[in-house]
Design a protein around this motif. Sequence first.
Motif, PDB file in Angstrom:
ATOM      1  N   UNK A 180       0.696  -1.172  -0.482  1.00 42.01           N
ATOM      2  CA  UNK A 180      -0.165   0.103  -0.314  1.00 42.01           C
ATOM      3  C   UNK A 180       1.206   0.738  -0.188  1.00 42.01           C
ATOM      4  N   UNK A 181       0.186   2.003  -0.609  1.00 42.74           N
ATOM      5  CA  UNK A 181       1.225   3.647  -0.590  1.00 42.74           C
ATOM      6  C   UNK A 181       1.077   4.935  -1.202  1.00 42.74           C
ATOM      7  N   UNK A 182       0.921   5.958  -0.719  1.00 48.24           N
ATOM      8  CA  UNK A 182       0.125   6.962  -1.319  1.00 48.24           C
ATOM      9  C   UNK A 182       1.381   7.880  -1.818  1.00 48.24           C
ATOM     10  N   UNK A 183       0.265   8.181  -2.926  1.00 48.12           N
ATOM     11  CA  UNK A 183       1.228   9.214  -3.103  1.00 48.12           C
ATOM     12  C   UNK A 183       0.485  10.792  -3.364  1.00 48.12           C
ATOM     13  N   UNK A 184       1.485  11.931  -3.388  1.00 46.89           N
ATOM     14  CA  UNK A 184       0.826  12.871  -3.365  1.00 46.89           C
ATOM     15  C   UNK A 184       1.199  13.695  -4.718  1.00 46.89           C
ATOM     16  N   UNK A 185       0.628  14.860  -5.438  1.00 51.64           N
ATOM     17  CA  UNK A 185       0.756  15.158  -6.562  1.00 51.64           C
ATOM     18  C   UNK A 185       0.347  16.464  -6.224  1.00 51.64           C
ATOM     19  N   UNK A 186       1.448  17.676  -6.604  1.00 54.15           N
ATOM     20  CA  UNK A 186       0.717  19.172  -5.525  1.00 54.15           C
ATOM     21  C   UNK A 186      -0.070  19.898  -7.101  1.00 54.15           C
ATOM     22  N   UNK A 187      -0.532  20.508  -6.825  1.00 56.95           N
ATOM     23  CA  UNK A 187      -1.287  21.537  -7.924  1.00 56.95           C
ATOM     24  C   UNK A 187      -1.485  22.866  -7.734  1.00 56.95           C
ATOM     25  N   UNK A 188      -1.392  24.324  -8.147  1.00 61.59           N
ATOM     26  CA  UNK A 188      -0.762  25.435  -7.956  1.00 61.59           C
ATOM     27  C   UNK A 188      -1.802  25.787  -6.393  1.00 61.59           C
ATOM     28  N   UNK A 189      -2.107  26.497  -5.473  1.00 61.03           N
ATOM     29  CA  UNK A 189      -2.991  26.762  -4.588  1.00 61.03           C
ATOM     30  C   UNK A 189      -3.944  27.950  -4.797  1.00 61.03           C
ATOM     31  N   UNK A 190      -4.951  27.670  -4.766  1.00 63.65           N
ATOM     32  CA  UNK A 190      -6.263  28.527  -5.567  1.00 63.65           C
ATOM     33  C   UNK A 190      -5.981  29.877  -4.443  1.00 63.65           C
ATOM     34  N   UNK A 191      -5.294  30.895  -4.329  1.00 64.58           N
ATOM     35  CA  UNK A 191      -5.287  31.674  -3.166  1.00 64.58           C
ATOM     36  C   UNK A 191      -4.898  33.058  -4.345  1.00 64.58           C
ATOM     37  N   UNK A 192      -5.502  34.737  -3.970  1.00 62.72           N
ATOM     38  CA  UNK A 192      -5.537  35.730  -4.491  1.00 62.72           C
ATOM     39  C   UNK A 192      -6.591  35.714  -5.228  1.00 62.72           C
ATOM     40  N   UNK A 193      -6.027  36.364  -6.460  1.00 67.25           N
ATOM     41  CA  UNK A 193      -7.167  36.166  -7.850  1.00 67.25           C
ATOM     42  C   UNK A 193      -7.080  35.530  -8.367  1.00 67.25           C
ATOM     43  N   UNK A 194      -6.100  34.460  -7.738  1.00 65.73           N
ATOM     44  CA  UNK A 194      -6.323  32.905  -8.935  1.00 65.73           C
ATOM     45  C   UNK A 194      -5.487  33.101 -10.205  1.00 65.73           C
ATOM     46  N   UNK A 195      -5.086  34.077 -10.098  1.00 67.92           N
ATOM     47  CA  UNK A 195      -4.259  33.891 -11.485  1.00 67.92           C
ATOM     48  C   UNK A 195      -2.683  33.723 -11.585  1.00 67.92           C
ATOM     49  N   UNK A 196      -1.081  34.562 -11.652  1.00 74.25           N
ATOM     50  CA  UNK A 196      -0.474  34.859 -11.478  1.00 74.25           C
ATOM     51  C   UNK A 196       0.200  35.851 -10.635  1.00 74.25           C
ATOM     52  N   UNK A 197       0.904  35.597  -9.058  1.00 77.64           N
ATOM     53  CA  UNK A 197       0.326  36.190  -8.316  1.00 77.64           C
ATOM     54  C   UNK A 197       1.574  37.708  -8.752  1.00 77.64           C
ATOM     55  N   UNK A 198       2.380  37.422  -9.543  1.00 77.76           N
ATOM     56  CA  UNK A 198       2.867  39.018 -10.001  1.00 77.76           C
ATOM     57  C   UNK A 198       2.548  39.727 -11.151  1.00 77.76           C
ATOM     58  N   UNK A 199       1.537  38.960 -11.366  1.00 74.99           N
ATOM     59  CA  UNK A 199       0.787  40.003 -12.906  1.00 74.99           C
ATOM     60  C   UNK A 199      -0.002  40.907 -12.988  1.00 74.99           C
ATOM     61  N   UNK A 200      -0.605  41.549 -13.017  1.00 75.29           N
ATOM     62  CA  UNK A 200      -1.190  42.520 -12.916  1.00 75.29           C
ATOM     63  C   UNK A 200      -2.929  42.289 -12.775  1.00 75.29           C
ATOM     64  N   UNK A 201      -3.139  42.984 -11.654  1.00 77.24           N
ATOM     65  CA  UNK A 201      -3.701  44.159 -11.249  1.00 77.24           C
ATOM     66  C   UNK A 201      -2.850  44.493 -10.232  1.00 77.24           C
ATOM     67  N   UNK A 202      -2.622  42.978  -9.168  1.00 76.48           N
ATOM     68  CA  UNK A 202      -2.208  43.070  -7.965  1.00 76.48           C
ATOM     69  C   UNK A 202      -0.353  43.533  -7.620  1.00 76.48           C
ATOM     70  N   UNK A 203       0.183  43.822  -9.330  1.00 76.74           N
ATOM     71  CA  UNK A 203       1.667  44.091  -9.745  1.00 76.74           C
ATOM     72  C   UNK A 203       1.356  45.553  -9.934  1.00 76.74           C
ATOM     73  N   UNK A 204       1.614  46.325  -9.983  1.00 81.22           N
ATOM     74  CA  UNK A 204       1.987  47.914 -10.448  1.00 81.22           C
ATOM     75  C   UNK A 204       3.038  48.189 -10.689  1.00 81.22           C
ATOM     76  N   UNK A 205       3.948  47.285 -10.428  1.00 83.32           N
ATOM     77  CA  UNK A 205       5.922  48.338 -10.917  1.00 83.32           C
ATOM     78  C   UNK A 205       5.523  47.445 -12.212  1.00 83.32           C
ATOM     79  N   UNK A 206       6.996  48.432 -13.011  1.00 80.17           N
ATOM     80  CA  UNK A 206       6.862  47.748 -14.542  1.00 80.17           C
ATOM     81  C   UNK A 206       7.420  47.289 -14.757  1.00 80.17           C
ATOM     82  N   UNK A 207       7.805  45.536 -13.381  1.00 73.45           N
ATOM     83  CA  UNK A 207       7.815  44.693 -14.297  1.00 73.45           C
ATOM     84  C   UNK A 207       6.820  43.801 -14.012  1.00 73.45           C
ATOM     85  N   UNK A 208       5.735  44.333 -13.748  1.00 75.95           N
ATOM     86  CA  UNK A 208       4.879  43.081 -13.805  1.00 75.95           C
ATOM     87  C   UNK A 208       4.040  42.498 -15.039  1.00 75.95           C
TER      88      UNK A 208
END
Length: 333
Positions: free
Chosen positions: A122-150
């Motif tokens: 008997x073996x348990x396998x864990x497979x990750x997935x991105x967390x459902x947090x923030x705006x559910x998008x890339x955390x360094x993207x607009x609109x949350x990132x307002x810098x020139x590097x957004x």
Amino acid sequence: MQLRVHYAFAVALLFACSIVALARLRSGTAAGRPFTQSPSSKCLKFAKYIPSKWESNWLQASGETELAICDLVNKERFNSELWVHGVLHPDQLSFPPSIQREDIVDSVWSLYKYHDTCAPKAKVVYVPIEPAVGLLRHPFAAPCNTSNEALDVQDRDYLYLAPPDVTNDYPGRKVLFDLGTGTSFSSSLLWFVEAYSNKGVEFDEIWSWEAAETGAHEYWKSVPDEYVSRLHFYNTYASDEAGPATPLGILHRTFQQGDFVVIKLDIDDEMLENKIMQQLKQVHHMIGELFFEKHFDAVEMRPYFGSLATSYSDTLHMFNEYRKLGIRLHYWP
């Protein structure tokens, strides 16, 4: 003589019933429903979904009326960096199989727990997935990132696709359904075929729908030669009905046990999207991965979505609900 007639009639009736049953089995239906409710994978059997501590905190806080989403995202930059680093360097992200009884609860990564039924023990396998947090998008993207590097609001480098350990567990065909595919192959299909190819998955069939009027000549010019014979393109809206040329109709008709099915839903029609999602919930055992851009009401997203009835909290809870069914549900940007 009469006995022989009855016997011959019984044999003919049994043969006819067998033909009907075989036809239903081949079509993937029995009495109009999928012939199997078991998972399509071979060895990995879904046990449970384990949201990360980070995702659980967001789910709990999502009902706050004055939740400043971007402020909180920017305060949690360290978690976001761990998330994005794991996507870019999956070889450094490890949740080794174990036989322990207690569930692993990671601080950042949400996990799908599977039982490997092909393992000698008997073996348990864990497979990750991105967390459902923030705006559910890339955390360094607009609109949350307002810098020139957004990053662009539609940046997709936050998505953690199923690793080969999962996709290789599906012995059948690899099939992609794109509902709201855009007006050229590069709109979204190119990203999917390249992203999955990097994971060792080559799609055998691609089915796509687009409601916006698209010139057939121009569209097919955008399709790379190697995908022309695999692509079925419908220049019409993606209906929620089970017709011969609708997504659900084709899924029911062509699905075979062992197929790895990827579905993307982004048709900008909230009522229709909700109907399709409800139907996909009923056939969750057929779905390998699902991508969905759910429009919701949040101050930060109103310049893109407008003001909507669907709340941010409802969206996070919907993602949690579908993931608990075993669906690898991603937010499509």
